[in-house]
Design a protein around this motif. Structure first.
Motif, PDB file in Angstrom:
ATOM      1  N   LEU A   1      -7.268   7.504   4.112  1.00 23.89           N
ATOM      2  CA  LEU A   1      -6.615   7.873   2.848  1.00 23.89           C
ATOM      3  C   LEU A   1      -6.028   9.280   2.900  1.00 23.89           C
ATOM      4  CD1 LEU A   1      -9.278   6.356   0.442  1.00 23.89           C
ATOM      5  CD2 LEU A   1      -6.969   5.496   0.844  1.00 23.89           C
ATOM      6  N   ALA A   2      -5.872   9.840   4.087  1.00 22.88           N
ATOM      7  CA  ALA A   2      -5.305  11.176   4.231  1.00 22.88           C
ATOM      8  C   ALA A   2      -3.940  11.317   3.552  1.00 22.88           C
ATOM      9  CB  ALA A   2      -5.204  11.545   5.710  1.00 22.88           C
ATOM     10  N   PRO A   3      -3.069  10.294   3.574  1.00 24.70           N
ATOM     11  CA  PRO A   3      -1.771  10.460   2.895  1.00 24.70           C
ATOM     12  C   PRO A   3      -1.879  10.753   1.409  1.00 24.70           C
ATOM     13  CG  PRO A   3      -1.668   8.620   4.424  1.00 24.70           C
ATOM     14  CD  PRO A   3      -3.109   9.042   4.355  1.00 24.70           C
ATOM     15  N   ILE A   4      -2.926  10.272   0.744  1.00 21.59           N
ATOM     16  CA  ILE A   4      -3.080  10.591  -0.678  1.00 21.59           C
ATOM     17  C   ILE A   4      -3.276  12.091  -0.855  1.00 21.59           C
ATOM     18  CG2 ILE A   4      -4.601  10.319  -2.672  1.00 21.59           C
ATOM     19  CD1 ILE A   4      -4.990   7.434  -1.934  1.00 21.59           C
ATOM     20  N   SER A   5      -4.084  12.680   0.015  1.00 26.93           N
ATOM     21  CA  SER A   5      -4.295  14.121  -0.032  1.00 26.93           C
ATOM     22  C   SER A   5      -3.016  14.875   0.309  1.00 26.93           C
ATOM     23  CB  SER A   5      -5.414  14.503   0.938  1.00 26.93           C
ATOM     24  OG  SER A   5      -5.579  15.903   0.999  1.00 26.93           O
ATOM     25  N   GLY A   6      -2.328  14.446   1.359  1.00 23.19           N
ATOM     26  CA  GLY A   6      -1.126  15.148   1.787  1.00 23.19           C
ATOM     27  C   GLY A   6       0.051  14.978   0.844  1.00 23.19           C
ATOM     28  N   TYR A   7       0.136  13.844   0.183  1.00 22.57           N
ATOM     29  CA  TYR A   7       1.279  13.526  -0.664  1.00 22.57           C
ATOM     30  C   TYR A   7       1.112  14.047  -2.082  1.00 22.57           C
ATOM     31  CZ  TYR A   7       5.322  10.676  -2.061  1.00 22.57           C
ATOM     32  OH  TYR A   7       6.558  10.255  -2.494  1.00 22.57           O
TER      33      TYR A   7
ATOM     34  N   LEU B   1      -7.983  -0.936  -0.878  1.00 24.89           N
ATOM     35  CA  LEU B   1      -8.292  -1.188  -2.293  1.00 24.89           C
ATOM     36  C   LEU B   1      -8.149   0.100  -3.115  1.00 24.89           C
ATOM     37  CD1 LEU B   1     -11.461  -3.459  -1.954  1.00 24.89           C
ATOM     38  CD2 LEU B   1      -9.122  -4.182  -2.487  1.00 24.89           C
ATOM     39  N   VAL B   2      -8.699   1.193  -2.584  1.00 26.32           N
ATOM     40  CA  VAL B   2      -8.618   2.474  -3.303  1.00 26.32           C
ATOM     41  C   VAL B   2      -7.170   2.917  -3.425  1.00 26.32           C
ATOM     42  CG1 VAL B   2      -9.249   4.921  -3.220  1.00 26.32           C
ATOM     43  CG2 VAL B   2     -10.939   3.171  -2.620  1.00 26.32           C
ATOM     44  N   ALA B   3      -6.399   2.769  -2.353  1.00 22.53           N
ATOM     45  CA  ALA B   3      -4.998   3.201  -2.373  1.00 22.53           C
ATOM     46  C   ALA B   3      -4.177   2.394  -3.372  1.00 22.53           C
ATOM     47  CB  ALA B   3      -4.396   3.080  -0.976  1.00 22.53           C
ATOM     48  N   ILE B   4      -4.403   1.084  -3.407  1.00 22.19           N
ATOM     49  CA  ILE B   4      -3.646   0.235  -4.319  1.00 22.19           C
ATOM     50  C   ILE B   4      -3.935   0.581  -5.774  1.00 22.19           C
ATOM     51  CG2 ILE B   4      -3.430  -2.160  -5.128  1.00 22.19           C
ATOM     52  CD1 ILE B   4      -3.697  -3.040  -2.228  1.00 22.19           C
ATOM     53  N   VAL B   5      -5.155   1.000  -6.067  1.00 20.14           N
ATOM     54  CA  VAL B   5      -5.507   1.380  -7.439  1.00 20.14           C
ATOM     55  C   VAL B   5      -5.017   2.785  -7.761  1.00 20.14           C
ATOM     56  CG1 VAL B   5      -7.431   1.882  -8.986  1.00 20.14           C
ATOM     57  CG2 VAL B   5      -7.499  -0.161  -7.553  1.00 20.14           C
ATOM     58  N   LEU B   6      -5.232   3.738  -6.863  1.00 13.31           N
ATOM     59  CA  LEU B   6      -4.906   5.125  -7.163  1.00 13.31           C
ATOM     60  C   LEU B   6      -3.409   5.395  -7.184  1.00 13.31           C
ATOM     61  CD1 LEU B   6      -7.461   7.416  -5.279  1.00 13.31           C
ATOM     62  CD2 LEU B   6      -7.283   6.958  -7.713  1.00 13.31           C
TER      63      LEU B   6
ATOM     64  N   GLN C   1       0.812  -1.225   0.000  1.00 18.51           N
ATOM     65  CA  GLN C   1       0.000   0.000   0.000  1.00 18.51           C
ATOM     66  C   GLN C   1       0.842   1.270   0.000  1.00 18.51           C
ATOM     67  OE1 GLN C   1      -3.756  -0.631   2.671  1.00 18.51           O
ATOM     68  NE2 GLN C   1      -2.163  -2.021   3.397  1.00 18.51           N
ATOM     69  N   ASN C   2       2.150   1.115   0.137  1.00 17.41           N
ATOM     70  CA  ASN C   2       3.068   2.248   0.034  1.00 17.41           C
ATOM     71  C   ASN C   2       2.754   3.399   0.991  1.00 17.41           C
ATOM     72  OD1 ASN C   2       5.172   1.951  -2.330  1.00 17.41           O
ATOM     73  ND2 ASN C   2       3.279   1.000  -3.036  1.00 17.41           N
ATOM     74  N   GLY C   3       2.228   3.073   2.156  1.00 19.84           N
ATOM     75  CA  GLY C   3       1.975   4.107   3.149  1.00 19.84           C
ATOM     76  C   GLY C   3       0.810   5.010   2.849  1.00 19.84           C
ATOM     77  N   MET C   4      -0.008   4.673   1.841  1.00 20.09           N
ATOM     78  CA  MET C   4      -1.120   5.532   1.456  1.00 20.09           C
ATOM     79  C   MET C   4      -2.422   5.197   2.172  1.00 20.09           C
ATOM     80  SD  MET C   4      -0.031   7.808  -0.550  1.00 20.09           S
ATOM     81  CE  MET C   4       1.648   8.099  -1.091  1.00 20.09           C
ATOM     82  N   ASN C   5      -2.477   4.070   2.835  1.00 26.74           N
ATOM     83  CA  ASN C   5      -3.652   3.687   3.621  1.00 26.74           C
ATOM     84  C   ASN C   5      -3.203   3.523   5.065  1.00 26.74           C
ATOM     85  OD1 ASN C   5      -6.134   2.686   4.539  1.00 26.74           O
ATOM     86  ND2 ASN C   5      -5.580   0.576   4.009  1.00 26.74           N
TER      87      ASN C   5
ATOM     88  N   VAL D   1      -9.784  14.590  -2.523  1.00 29.85           N
ATOM     89  CA  VAL D   1     -11.224  14.611  -2.793  1.00 29.85           C
ATOM     90  C   VAL D   1     -11.617  13.395  -3.638  1.00 29.85           C
ATOM     91  CG1 VAL D   1     -13.087  15.872  -3.935  1.00 29.85           C
ATOM     92  CG2 VAL D   1     -11.377  17.123  -2.591  1.00 29.85           C
ATOM     93  N   LEU D   2     -10.813  13.088  -4.646  1.00 30.66           N
ATOM     94  CA  LEU D   2     -11.084  11.918  -5.487  1.00 30.66           C
ATOM     95  C   LEU D   2     -11.058  10.637  -4.671  1.00 30.66           C
ATOM     96  CD1 LEU D   2     -11.446  10.517  -8.253  1.00 30.66           C
ATOM     97  CD2 LEU D   2      -8.938  10.593  -8.488  1.00 30.66           C
ATOM     98  N   ALA D   3     -10.072  10.498  -3.794  1.00 31.38           N
ATOM     99  CA  ALA D   3      -9.970   9.300  -2.966  1.00 31.38           C
ATOM    100  C   ALA D   3     -11.186   9.144  -2.069  1.00 31.38           C
ATOM    101  CB  ALA D   3      -8.684   9.353  -2.135  1.00 31.38           C
ATOM    102  N   GLY D   4     -11.615  10.239  -1.430  1.00 30.14           N
ATOM    103  CA  GLY D   4     -12.799  10.171  -0.581  1.00 30.14           C
ATOM    104  C   GLY D   4     -14.056   9.858  -1.359  1.00 30.14           C
ATOM    105  N   PHE D   5     -14.166  10.421  -2.551  1.00 33.33           N
ATOM    106  CA  PHE D   5     -15.323  10.172  -3.411  1.00 33.33           C
ATOM    107  C   PHE D   5     -15.418   8.689  -3.771  1.00 33.33           C
ATOM    108  CE2 PHE D   5     -17.281   9.935  -7.639  1.00 33.33           C
ATOM    109  CZ  PHE D   5     -18.463  10.624  -7.432  1.00 33.33           C
TER     110      PHE D   5
END
Length: 451
Positions: free
Chosen positions: A358-364, A402-407, A182-186, A371-375
């Motif tokens: 999924l906060a790291p996706i927003s921060g990174y 699942l979302v993190a692995i795809v995004l 998950q590379n730290g994204m979840n 917003v996309l991740a939360g949606f």
């Protein structure tokens, strides 16, 4: 001398956490007389705990809070006896255990899983203390134990206990692997690992004749009571971090402002990076944000949502802050505008809080990707709990994975023109250190350049 002072600073957090535990117990006693609390605790222990089982509804707010206090006390004792360093991840464990003991974990169904983690440590010939945090978080699958032990006509208490031991034994190596992919994204890595295991266990026991079903126990009418109590708690943490951390108020606030510049990508141990003052400020502010989102969306403050807010506050020491959680939560609100479900639906209220995994996706990557991740998460999470009959309490962690692995690879490859690589960090590193840690560069990248 510097290292000794920092260690003492971390140790003082135990006193604060014991005060928090005592406050849970006293508030529980205030809300329910003893002659109602003891039967309520028995009801909690003897109830199947699949999502959503709100202890506030089935046993009363007093018994629910006493159960939370008892589980939190067990958590603190185990962390202390483990002799592992106290750090930001320790606060994560306390937040998760106290929060989820309002709707799924109790003083009985957590022990078989902890026994399994102990047996795994013995097999590895390593100190059990190294696996105590992982064992405690593995209790996300405690409802499996309650179901097997209590289901009339199929399971037995012995079978439930054995299933718990198996779960506790499997999850340490499994979570170490899922952490890397998950590379730290979840942030809720254990939720993803528990979800994978549940996708095997639930069909397996169903093939043997079990008929697990999801639950729906959701309390209403406690917004004023829990809102005032949580608001006071968050304000107290904010003032404590600002004025009582052993640093000038301006220094604590400056530390918090620096904290806001981090991505939150795991592992981000804010207690080691910034100290207790900025972390307490962060916990107070994030808790108020959680309250505002629930009440602003017409939701309910009850066992599950208060548990979600406590989880956010725990992770305020390990990756979450206002700048990286608000975009993800806004993505859930956006989903409520364009999709067929309502923000007042119970599952969506939980998604609004736990989507912050999924906060790291927003921060990174920036707030638009948050917003996309939360949606995306707001819809995915509504369907991932059904196949496992609500047995994974950290279902948002599974869908977030699942979302993190795809995004993650899509964003890296398409927008950053880099080649995704799996992280090489060890899952247990964050729980083995308490020395001060310099904050990483916010723009630091670990992916390979795409030549």
């Amino acid at each position: 001398m510097r290292h000794h002072a920092d260690s003492m600073r971390y140790d003082r957090m135990y006193a604060l956490l014991w005060i928090y535990t005592a406050a849970l117990a006293l508030f529980g006693l205030f809300l329910g007389p003893l002659d109602q609390i003891l039967p309520g605790l028995a009801t909690i222990v003897l109830t199947e705990d699949a999502l959503i089982t709100d202890y506030v509804l089935i046993a009363g707010p007093g018994a629910a809070l006493i159960n939370s206090a008892l589980v939190t006390a067990v958590t603190l004792v185990m962390l202390r006896l483990s002799h592992e360093p106290f750090n930001g991840f320790s606060l994560v464990v306390v937040g998760l255990m106290s929060g989820f003991s309002l709707f799924g974990k109790n003083l009985v169904n957590i022990w078989p899983i902890l026994l399994g983690a102990w047996l795994y440590a013995k097999l590895r010939r390593e100190p059990f203390g190294k696996y105590v945090p992982t064992g405690l978080l593995s209790t996300a699958l405690a409802p499996v134990i309650s179901y097997i032990a209590l289901d009339n006509g199929w399971g037995t208490p012995l079978l439930g206990g054995l299933a718990g031991v198996l779960i506790g034994f499997i999850l340490p190596p499994l979570s170490a692997y899922t952490y890397k992919i998950q590379n730290g994204m979840n942030l809720y890595n254990m939720g993803f690992a528990c979800g994978l295991l549940a996708f095997i266990l639930i069909p397996l026991i169903s093939s043997m004749g079990a008929t697990p079903t999801t639950r729906y126990h959701w309390a209403e009418g406690y917004n004023l009571l829990f809102g005032l109590a949580l608001g006071f708690f968050c304000a107290a943490l904010f003032l404590l971090g600002l004025l009582c951390s052993g640093r000038p108020a301006w220094a604590s606030w400056a530390g918090y402002r620096r904290l806001l510049l981090t991505s939150g990508r795991a592992p981000s141990d804010y207690l080691r990076m910034f100290g207790a003052g900025p972390v307490l400020i962060n916990m107070g502010i994030n808790g108020l944000i959680g309250i505002a989102f629930i009440l602003g969306g017409g939701g309910d403050l009850n066992g599950p949502t208060v548990g979600g807010i406590l989880t956010i506050m725990g992770f305020s020491a390990f990756g979450k802050h206002a700048r990286n959680i608000i975009p993800v939560m806004a993505g859930v609100f956006l989903g409520g505008v364009v999709m067929h479900w309502s923000l007042s639906d119970s599952a969506v209220q939980l998604a609004c809080l736990f989507c912050t995994t999924l906060a790291p996706i927003s921060g990174y990557f920036g707030w638009p990707f948050g917003v996309l991740a939360g949606f995306l998460h707001s819809s995915v999470v509504l369907y991932t709990g059904t196949p496992v009959a609500g047995m994974n309490l950290y279902n948002n962690g599974f869908s977030g994975g699942l979302v993190a692995i795809v995004l993650y690879p899509l964003i890296i490859d398409i927008f950053r023109h880099r080649r995704p690589t799996l992280t090489d960090r060890d899952y247990f590193d964050p729980v083995e250190h308490d020395e001060p840690l310099p904050p990483p560069d916010r723009q630091e990248m670990t992916e390979e350049r795409d030549h």
